[in-house]
Structure formats: C-alpha cells, structure tokens
Design an enzyme around this catalytic site. Structure first.
Site, short mmCIF file in Angstrom:
data_model
loop_
_atom_site.label_atom_id
_atom_site.label_comp_id
_atom_site.label_asym_id
_atom_site.label_seq_id
_atom_site.Cartn_x
_atom_site.Cartn_y
_atom_site.Cartn_z
N LYS A 13 0.83 -1.21 0.00
CA LYS A 13 0.00 0.00 0.00
C LYS A 13 0.87 1.26 0.00
O LYS A 13 0.63 2.19 -0.77
CB LYS A 13 -0.93 0.02 1.24
CG LYS A 13 -1.87 -1.18 1.32
CD LYS A 13 -2.85 -1.06 2.49
CE LYS A 13 -2.22 -1.12 3.87
NZ LYS A 13 -1.63 -2.43 4.23
N ARG A 87 -9.58 0.69 8.93
CA ARG A 87 -9.22 -0.70 9.24
C ARG A 87 -10.32 -1.41 10.01
O ARG A 87 -10.16 -2.59 10.33
CB ARG A 87 -7.95 -0.71 10.09
CG ARG A 87 -6.65 -0.90 9.29
CD ARG A 87 -5.50 -0.75 10.26
NE ARG A 87 -4.30 -1.45 9.95
CZ ARG A 87 -3.20 -0.88 9.44
NH1 ARG A 87 -3.22 0.37 9.08
NH2 ARG A 87 -2.11 -1.58 9.27
N ARG A 126 11.98 -6.18 4.93
CA ARG A 126 11.73 -4.78 4.57
C ARG A 126 12.57 -3.78 5.37
O ARG A 126 12.78 -3.94 6.56
CB ARG A 126 10.24 -4.50 4.81
CG ARG A 126 9.83 -3.05 4.69
CD ARG A 126 8.36 -2.91 4.47
NE ARG A 126 7.58 -3.03 5.69
CZ ARG A 126 6.26 -2.81 5.75
NH1 ARG A 126 5.59 -2.52 4.66
NH2 ARG A 126 5.61 -2.92 6.89
N ARG A 160 11.22 -1.35 10.76
CA ARG A 160 10.15 -1.06 11.70
C ARG A 160 10.16 -2.03 12.85
O ARG A 160 10.40 -3.22 12.67
CB ARG A 160 8.80 -1.14 10.97
CG ARG A 160 8.48 0.11 10.20
CD ARG A 160 7.27 -0.03 9.34
NE ARG A 160 6.11 -0.63 10.01
CZ ARG A 160 4.91 -0.66 9.46
NH1 ARG A 160 4.70 -0.13 8.25
NH2 ARG A 160 3.90 -1.23 10.08
N ARG A 171 -0.68 -8.91 13.46
CA ARG A 171 -1.17 -7.93 12.48
C ARG A 171 -2.06 -8.61 11.43
O ARG A 171 -3.08 -8.05 11.01
CB ARG A 171 0.01 -7.22 11.81
CG ARG A 171 0.67 -6.20 12.73
CD ARG A 171 2.10 -5.89 12.32
NE ARG A 171 2.20 -5.07 11.13
CZ ARG A 171 3.34 -4.94 10.43
NH1 ARG A 171 4.44 -5.55 10.82
NH2 ARG A 171 3.37 -4.18 9.37
P1 AMP Z 1 0.81 0.42 9.00
O1 AMP Z 1 1.98 1.32 8.85
O2 AMP Z 1 -0.38 0.85 8.20
O3 AMP Z 1 1.16 -1.03 8.79
O4 AMP Z 1 0.35 0.55 10.54
C1 AMP Z 1 1.23 0.20 11.60
C2 AMP Z 1 0.44 0.02 12.88
O5 AMP Z 1 -0.20 1.24 13.23
C3 AMP Z 1 -0.68 -1.00 12.85
O6 AMP Z 1 -0.23 -2.33 13.08
C4 AMP Z 1 -1.59 -0.50 13.97
O7 AMP Z 1 -1.05 -0.81 15.24
C5 AMP Z 1 -1.49 1.02 13.79
N1 AMP Z 1 -2.51 1.52 12.82
C6 AMP Z 1 -2.28 2.13 11.63
N2 AMP Z 1 -3.42 2.51 11.04
C7 AMP Z 1 -4.42 2.12 11.88
C8 AMP Z 1 -5.84 2.20 11.83
N3 AMP Z 1 -6.48 2.74 10.77
N4 AMP Z 1 -6.54 1.71 12.88
C9 AMP Z 1 -5.93 1.17 13.95
N5 AMP Z 1 -4.60 1.04 14.06
C10 AMP Z 1 -3.84 1.51 13.04
#
Ligand code: AMP
Length: 214
Positions: A13, A87, A126, A160, A171
C-alpha cells in the site's frame, strides 16, 4: 479523486501510494505514518500507541479517526489516498461521514490481494530510507551497493519495530478479523476494485491505474 488502498500488512500500500502521489499529485494519508510520528513525540498519546503498535494490534478507532479528521481540514489538492485507513467498520462509517461533511466522495477502494507467504517474506526483509521513506527489500530490491538511497541519496535505513514474525502474526489476525469485512462493505457500495498485488511494483501500479480509469 479520493481512494482507499485496502490490503493486509506488506501488500504494498505504501509503495503504491508513493507512486500515486508522484504521478497524480494526490495526498497520501497513512495512519501508520502518523502514529509512528506521534510515538516519537513523547506525548501521552504517542506513548499509549507505541506498545499497541509493537504488539501488532490496532489502536483505538477514536485516535485514528481523530488523526484523519484533522488532515481533512487541510487542502484537498489532487485528492486523498487513504493508506491503512479505514481498518474497521466503525472507521469506514466515520470516513464516509467525514467525506460527506467536506462535500467529497469516495471514488474507489483498491483492494490489493497478496497471499500470506509473500507477506511474511516481504515484511521480514523490509527496510525504509530514514530520510524519504523509500521502501527496500533485502531480496527483491536491496539497498544500493553504495549505501545511498536511490530516491534521495540518504544513507540511513530503518527497520520497523513491528516488522518481525511475531508482530506480523498478530497484524495478520487483526487484518482478517477486523479489516477484511471492509471488502464486503465496499463491494456492496460498488466501490471495490480488486488488483493482484503479487506482481512487480510497476505491474501493480499499472493495474491500479487501469482500475482508477487510466
Ligand atoms: P501500518 O503502517 O499501516 O502497517 O500501521 C502500523 C500500525 O499502526 C498497525 O499495526 C496499527 O497498530 C497502527 N494503525 C495504523 N493505522 C491504523 C488504523 N487505521 N486503525 C488502527 N490502528 C492503526
């Protein structure tokens, strides 16, 4: 044009959002990036979300909806790419209401399909440029031999904290339990555009472009 990039962690994404930003002048709204920024700020909210993120769980709807709400107050420019948001069904409902409030609409929900084995391989390999966020992969797109980011020339790369097999398991489970119902939600709304996220970056980008009407 306002679009959502929907897909499991590691689906690509962020990578595809960057291409859309460059090619179409859209604005990327990544709740993951916003939360990573918040956690380094030392604020109460930052500290609260750090542990949740590292465990691979979702932070509360209230927090992420608040973050998005703030960003929608700004300039709409070439439209928004919602990356990693919504989400949950509650977040999807909130986004619909927020867009309506701004007289805007959702044009497409691009669902990026990638199987679990590929996700594990992508995520555990990554890293990203600490300066511009360009994404690298130890196997498919290694950091250039001169140690400089191909996009900005930066020489610091990060992994990360939640890009490990243990967090990834949680996740993925969170994705299937709480986020995948959005596929049906947006299919029903006539907005869903599934694309194969397994190809080369350029191939996926071309498929997304076609899904968005060229
Ligand atoms: P991402 O970078 O999108 O993979 O997000 C990393 C982490 O941030 C996720 O595993 C969640 O802990 C938190 N997170 C990001 N976006 C959301 C969302 N829309 N709702 C809830 N938690 C989120």
């Amino acid at each position: 044009m306002n679009i959502i990039l929907l897909g499991p962690p590691g689906a690509g994404k962020g990578t595809q959002a960057r291409i859309l930003v460059e090619g179409r002048g859209m604005i990327q709204l990544s709740t993951g990036d916003m939360l990573r920024e918040a956690r380094t700020s030392g604020t109460e909210m930052g500290n609260k979300v750090a542990a949740i993120m590292d465990a691979g769980e979702l932070v509360t709807d209230e927090i992420v909806i608040g973050l998005i709400e703030e960003k929608l107050e700004g300039d709409h420019g070439g439209g928004f790419i919602f990356d990693g948001f919504p989400r949950t069904l509650a977040q999807a409902d909130a986004l619909g209401a927020l867009l309506k409030k701004h007289d805007a609409k959702l044009d497409a929900v691009v669902e990026m399909r990638v199987d679990d084995n590929a996700l594990v391989q992508r995520i555990t390999a990554r890293s990203t440029c600490g300066n511009c966020g360009e994404v690298y992969n130890d196997i498919t797109k290694p950091i250039p031999a001169d140690g400089k980011c191909e996009s900005c020339g930066g020489n610091e790369f990060k992994r990360r904290a939640d890009d490990n097999e243990e967090s990834l398991k949680t996740r993925l489970m969170e994705y299937y339990k709480k986020t995948s119902p959005l596929i049906g939600y947006y299919y029903h709304a006539g907005a869903l555009k599934p694309v194969n996220g397994l190809g080369e970056i350029e191939e996926v980008a071309a498929e997304i472009s076609e899904a968005l009407g060229g």
